[in-house]
Each structure stands twice: as C-alpha cells, then as structure tokens.
Design a protein around this motif. Structure first.
Motif, mmCIF file in Angstrom:
data_model
loop_
_atom_site.group_PDB
_atom_site.id
_atom_site.type_symbol
_atom_site.label_atom_id
_atom_site.label_comp_id
_atom_site.label_asym_id
_atom_site.label_seq_id
_atom_site.Cartn_x
_atom_site.Cartn_y
_atom_site.Cartn_z
ATOM 1 N N GLN B 160 0.785 -1.240 0.000
ATOM 2 C CA GLN B 160 0.000 0.000 0.000
ATOM 3 C C GLN B 160 0.821 1.297 0.000
ATOM 4 O OE1 GLN B 160 0.707 -1.782 2.624
ATOM 5 N NE2 GLN B 160 0.503 -0.648 4.543
ATOM 6 N N GLY B 161 2.151 1.205 0.144
ATOM 7 C CA GLY B 161 2.964 2.415 0.311
ATOM 8 C C GLY B 161 2.816 3.436 -0.818
ATOM 9 N N GLY B 162 2.896 2.974 -2.047
ATOM 10 C CA GLY B 162 2.840 3.882 -3.190
ATOM 11 C C GLY B 162 1.531 4.655 -3.246
ATOM 12 N N ASP B 163 0.410 3.934 -3.075
ATOM 13 C CA ASP B 163 -0.902 4.603 -3.105
ATOM 14 C C ASP B 163 -1.005 5.644 -1.992
ATOM 15 O OD1 ASP B 163 -1.629 3.104 -5.246
ATOM 16 O OD2 ASP B 163 -2.799 1.637 -4.111
ATOM 17 N N MET B 164 -0.519 5.268 -0.810
ATOM 18 C CA MET B 164 -0.591 6.151 0.357
ATOM 19 C C MET B 164 0.152 7.470 0.088
ATOM 20 S SD MET B 164 0.207 4.708 4.162
ATOM 21 C CE MET B 164 1.979 4.561 3.935
ATOM 22 N N ILE B 165 1.326 7.360 -0.526
ATOM 23 C CA ILE B 165 2.140 8.554 -0.812
ATOM 24 C C ILE B 165 1.478 9.389 -1.916
ATOM 25 C CG2 ILE B 165 4.394 9.356 -1.652
ATOM 26 C CD1 ILE B 165 4.530 8.046 1.137
ATOM 27 N N ARG B 166 1.004 8.726 -2.970
ATOM 28 C CA ARG B 166 0.378 9.459 -4.082
ATOM 29 C C ARG B 166 -0.894 10.175 -3.625
ATOM 30 N NH1 ARG B 166 2.357 4.695 -6.564
ATOM 31 N NH2 ARG B 166 4.071 5.187 -8.001
ATOM 32 N N GLU B 167 -1.650 9.527 -2.719
ATOM 33 C CA GLU B 167 -2.872 10.154 -2.205
ATOM 34 C C GLU B 167 -2.581 11.437 -1.415
ATOM 35 O OE1 GLU B 167 -4.883 7.003 -0.095
ATOM 36 O OE2 GLU B 167 -5.325 5.972 -1.998
ATOM 37 N N LYS B 168 -1.362 11.547 -0.912
ATOM 38 C CA LYS B 168 -0.981 12.774 -0.211
ATOM 39 C C LYS B 168 -0.602 13.890 -1.181
ATOM 40 C CE LYS B 168 0.830 10.889 4.108
ATOM 41 N NZ LYS B 168 0.155 11.859 5.010
ATOM 42 N N GLY B 169 -0.653 13.594 -2.478
ATOM 43 C CA GLY B 169 -0.304 14.611 -3.472
ATOM 44 C C GLY B 169 1.191 14.782 -3.669
#
Lengths: 189, 189
Positions: B160-169
């Motif tokens: 889930q790391g990549g999605d979590m970071i991208r969701e933060k903009g």
C-alpha cells in the motif's frame, strides 16, 4: 589532502571524549563535490589496475565508497552491522567493537560477493582504534581475497589503529591524519 | 526504466515472505554504472531547480542518493536509525517500522541540516508498505521544509505504500513498479 584538511579546520567540531564531528560535510550531511575530490585522491593513491572490489561498512562509508568507485570502475560491497532476514545464511561474519556506540556488533558479508579472485580496496570515513578496519580485513581473509590497501578519509593519529594496520604491511592511505585535538586546537601530522 | 527492469529480471531473487533480493547489484553489492543510470533517470524525472537537498535513510539509500546527487548539485543528508553519541541533542525524530527486520526504530536527523528554506527530494531503494518514506516525510514536515518529491528505485506495487504517498499529493517516481511476484514469475506494471 589540503582541501580536506582546510574543511576539517573550518567545519569540524571537537567534542568531549575525543570525538571529532564532521557531520556537516562527511557523515550525516555529505558534500558531494568534496567527496568526489576524495574519490579522485584515493584513485591517485591506489593506481593499481588489480583492484576488483571496493569494500566498506555501513553506514557512513557507503556514500564515500560509491563516489570513489566511479574512479576505479569496480563494484562496491558493504558489510552490514547485524543479521538481516534479507541475507542468506551463507555469510562471512566477524565482531567489531564500536568506538562511537560503545558496543560490540556482528558484521556480516554475503559469501557471494567476495572470493579468492578478488583484490580488495577498503574505504572508510574514520580510522581511530582500528576495530572496524580490522573487522573488514578479517572478512577479506575469510574470503581468501587479497587486500590491495585501505583508504581512510580521517585518521586519528593519536590512537593506535593506524600503526596496527601499517605494522601488518597493509598499504594504508589516510587523507588527513590528526596528530592532536582539543576544544581549541586541531593539528595534522 | 528498462535497464533496471531487465536487471531485476536477470539478477533479482524472490524469497518467501514477499522479499525481493537485489543484493547482487543494489543493496549489498552495488553496481555503480547501473546506479549512475538510476541517478540520471531521477534527474530526468525531477528536473526542478528548486531542489536544495536530497534526503535518504541509512543504510542502502545512501550510495544511491550520493551518486544521484551528482546530477542535482546538492548535498545529501541521511537520516540515522538510532541515537548516536555523535549527534547533538538538537534533532528531529520519528518512528519507523521495518518490514525487513520486523521492529520499530527511531529515525533521527540533526536540525542543522534541514530547515524551512529547503526543498527536499527523498531518494530510497525500496517502497513497500511506505513506513520508511512516511518517516522521512514526517522529518521534512517537522523541519518546515518543502517536499519536492520522492524517487524510489523499486516499488512493490502490490503493497500500500505507493498509493498512500500518491494520495498525499506527493510527486512519487518509482523506476520499477512490481505488480506481482512469485518464485517463478515477476511482473512489472
């Protein structure tokens, strides 16, 4: 190496317990231009074409070794300070006492990355009592590889590590050797 | 990045527990020519002239960050994984859970090396559950600095790391994103 000595005098800080802090340019924040000059100087002092690998130890040696390796065209291998589940069981190991952290830790190296065909240059940021360097030399011996030399950025000449290594007949090059240091003065050899 | 993907397919090994071993070229033995290409690719993907510092975390991020930094002409700062007597008390700290070592450790950074004027590019070797990267982002926030982006060599796209970071903009660039891996197959996104 004059550029390095000038930088130590300008930005190095002496702390109680014979600790020299060079964390603004060498081992916490890293001045890449300076480290490139350090890498070139290591190449000048170790011109041998026999070198097949640069060996260092995590953590602060890694960046210096990687930048220097560009001038040697060889891979870097770094020894690790504790068992990781990402490493195979097939490892060389040795014990090293840390001057900075006042404890003994295991240092390990995968057997895949060093063997009897290798000619190894060791690179590290500091040489003081010599424990880390002796550990790396022990790993090289265990691999049956040849030590071509050791390149150190800063040697504390008032501690025994440098003499110990030189007495073994190892080609040691330290780019700055500190003869003495106090809160108010720092002298090079 | 095709060169990297080809190398992962050629020399990467999948181990039980979703562990991808790339220790023959990235994080134990380091292929400096490949890492130079990685550094150039990070520069291509982060062309901003605002970047003032590259931030990474010890140990395996350091070499990659230092080689990459040559293309950005900025210093590297690496966060450290435990309190050292060589660091001042004046530090930012955060807690990070390690996927590899199954433990929580303190990650620290001297306040001297990151402040509100800095525009920071984070570089690391792996992104999986995102804990290390979130820790580095937390340190950047604590310093009041600006995050310009995060450059990752290998992202495990199925965690889930990549999605979590991208969701933060946050501008995240991973040079190889693994969609799935088993003992016998490895697929990229």
């Amino acid at each position: 190496m004059e550029l390095l000595k000038e930088r130590i005098l300008k930005d190095g800080l002496v702390k109680p317990g014979n600790v020299l802090k060079v964390d603004s340019f060498l081992n916490h924040q890293m001045d890449i231009d300076l480290i490139n000059e350090i890498g070139k100087e290591f190449r000048r002092r170790f011109p041998s074409d026999k070198i097949t690998k640069i060996l260092t130890i995590e953590a602060s040696g890694i960046g210096i070794a990687c930048i220097a390796a560009q001038y040697f065209n060889v891979p870097v291998v770094f020894a690790k300070k504790s068992q990781s589940i990402n490493l195979d069981g097939d490892i060389y190991s040795t014990k090293v006492e840390s001057f900075t952290h006042k404890k003994v830790y295991d240092v390990i190296l995968s057997k895949k990355f060093l063997d009897s065909n290798d000619h190894v240059l060791v690179i590290d940021d500091f040489l003081a009592n010599g424990c880390a360097l002796m550990g790396l030399i022990d790993l090289i011996h265990k691999a049956g590889a040849t030590i071509e030399g050791a390149g150190i950025v800063i040697e504390k000449g008032f501690q025994q590590g440098g003499d110990m290594i030189r007495e073994k007949g190892i080609h040691l090059e330290s780019l700055a050797i500190i003869k003495s240091m106090t809160d108010t003065s720092l002298e090079f050899e």
